[in-house]
Design a protein around this motif. Sequence first.
Motif, short mmCIF file in Angstrom:
data_model
loop_
_atom_site.label_atom_id
_atom_site.label_comp_id
_atom_site.label_asym_id
_atom_site.label_seq_id
_atom_site.Cartn_x
_atom_site.Cartn_y
_atom_site.Cartn_z
N ALA A 39 67.99 -24.63 30.60
CA ALA A 39 66.37 -24.70 30.09
C ALA A 39 66.53 -25.42 28.77
N PHE A 40 67.42 -24.86 27.99
CA PHE A 40 67.82 -25.69 26.65
C PHE A 40 68.31 -27.14 26.67
N TYR A 41 69.02 -27.19 27.94
CA TYR A 41 69.30 -28.69 28.01
C TYR A 41 68.27 -29.55 28.29
N GLN A 42 67.18 -29.17 28.95
CA GLN A 42 66.13 -29.99 29.08
C GLN A 42 65.26 -30.22 27.89
N TYR A 43 65.40 -29.33 27.08
CA TYR A 43 64.56 -29.32 25.78
C TYR A 43 65.20 -30.30 24.76
N LEU A 44 66.49 -30.55 24.77
CA LEU A 44 67.26 -31.24 24.08
C LEU A 44 67.06 -32.65 24.55
N GLU A 45 66.88 -32.97 25.73
CA GLU A 45 66.85 -34.29 26.46
C GLU A 45 65.41 -34.63 26.22
N GLY A 114 75.01 -17.09 42.78
CA GLY A 114 74.22 -16.64 41.68
C GLY A 114 74.01 -17.55 40.39
N VAL A 115 75.19 -18.09 39.84
CA VAL A 115 75.44 -18.76 38.90
C VAL A 115 74.54 -20.05 39.35
N PHE A 116 74.93 -20.87 40.24
CA PHE A 116 74.37 -22.14 40.74
C PHE A 116 72.96 -21.94 40.91
N VAL A 117 72.43 -20.79 41.51
CA VAL A 117 70.84 -20.58 41.60
C VAL A 117 70.30 -20.66 40.08
N ALA A 118 70.92 -19.85 39.23
CA ALA A 118 70.49 -19.68 37.96
C ALA A 118 70.23 -21.00 36.94
N ILE A 125 62.70 -24.92 35.40
CA ILE A 125 61.97 -24.25 34.35
C ILE A 125 61.71 -25.25 33.10
N GLY A 126 62.86 -25.87 32.73
CA GLY A 126 62.80 -26.39 31.41
C GLY A 126 62.24 -27.94 31.76
N TYR A 127 62.53 -28.45 33.09
CA TYR A 127 61.92 -29.73 33.09
C TYR A 127 60.34 -29.71 33.12
N LEU A 128 59.89 -28.39 33.91
CA LEU A 128 58.43 -28.22 33.88
C LEU A 128 57.92 -27.82 32.58
N ALA A 129 58.60 -26.96 31.71
CA ALA A 129 58.23 -26.73 30.60
C ALA A 129 58.19 -28.10 29.35
N PHE A 130 59.23 -28.83 29.73
CA PHE A 130 59.55 -29.64 28.42
C PHE A 130 59.31 -31.23 28.83
N ARG A 131 59.63 -31.37 30.22
CA ARG A 131 59.83 -32.89 30.31
C ARG A 131 58.87 -33.41 31.57
N SER A 132 57.88 -32.38 32.04
CA SER A 132 57.04 -32.95 33.08
C SER A 132 55.87 -33.91 32.59
N GLY A 133 55.77 -34.05 31.33
CA GLY A 133 54.85 -34.95 30.69
C GLY A 133 55.53 -36.05 30.07
#
Length: 149
Positions: A39-45, A114-118, A125-133
């Motif tokens: 999710a932090f990756y998406q925030y930085l992007e 589990g790692v893949f799904v997480a 979640i990061g895309y929805l929170a930070f990048r969907s706009g």
Amino acid sequence: MMHMTFYWSKDVTILIDSWRTTSWTSYSLTLIACLIVSAFYQYLEDLRVRLKTASSSAAKASSPAPIQTPLLGAKLDGAGGRFSAARLGGAVLFGVNAAIGYLLMLAVMSFNGGVFVAIVVGLAIGYLAFRSGDDDVAATVVDNPCACA
């Protein structure tokens, strides 16, 4: 031995030998860490794209009309030059984001389900929170769409 197919187990090694999970607690904490980092990756992007958009719109606002600007003037002046603070900051953000992305890819290559799904859920979640706009950010990049004639 490294797995070459997906498996579901609490026993997994992520990135380095000292990051091994042997209990459900450590496995759960590892999955939460993978989710948060992705999710932090998406925030930085998102931060990098917004910095680039803000610096390009500020450079366009401070520069004279394109007809009055000499051919090489836009590349040589300090505000929008090759080594401006905004471009340097964008390059640093790109490098950090690329490093995180490659580390996430290597974590997925542990082939633990589990790692893949997480990681995928964290990216979503990061895309929805930070990048969907991003639609409003992309609209400001297009300066004059009707100037094609």
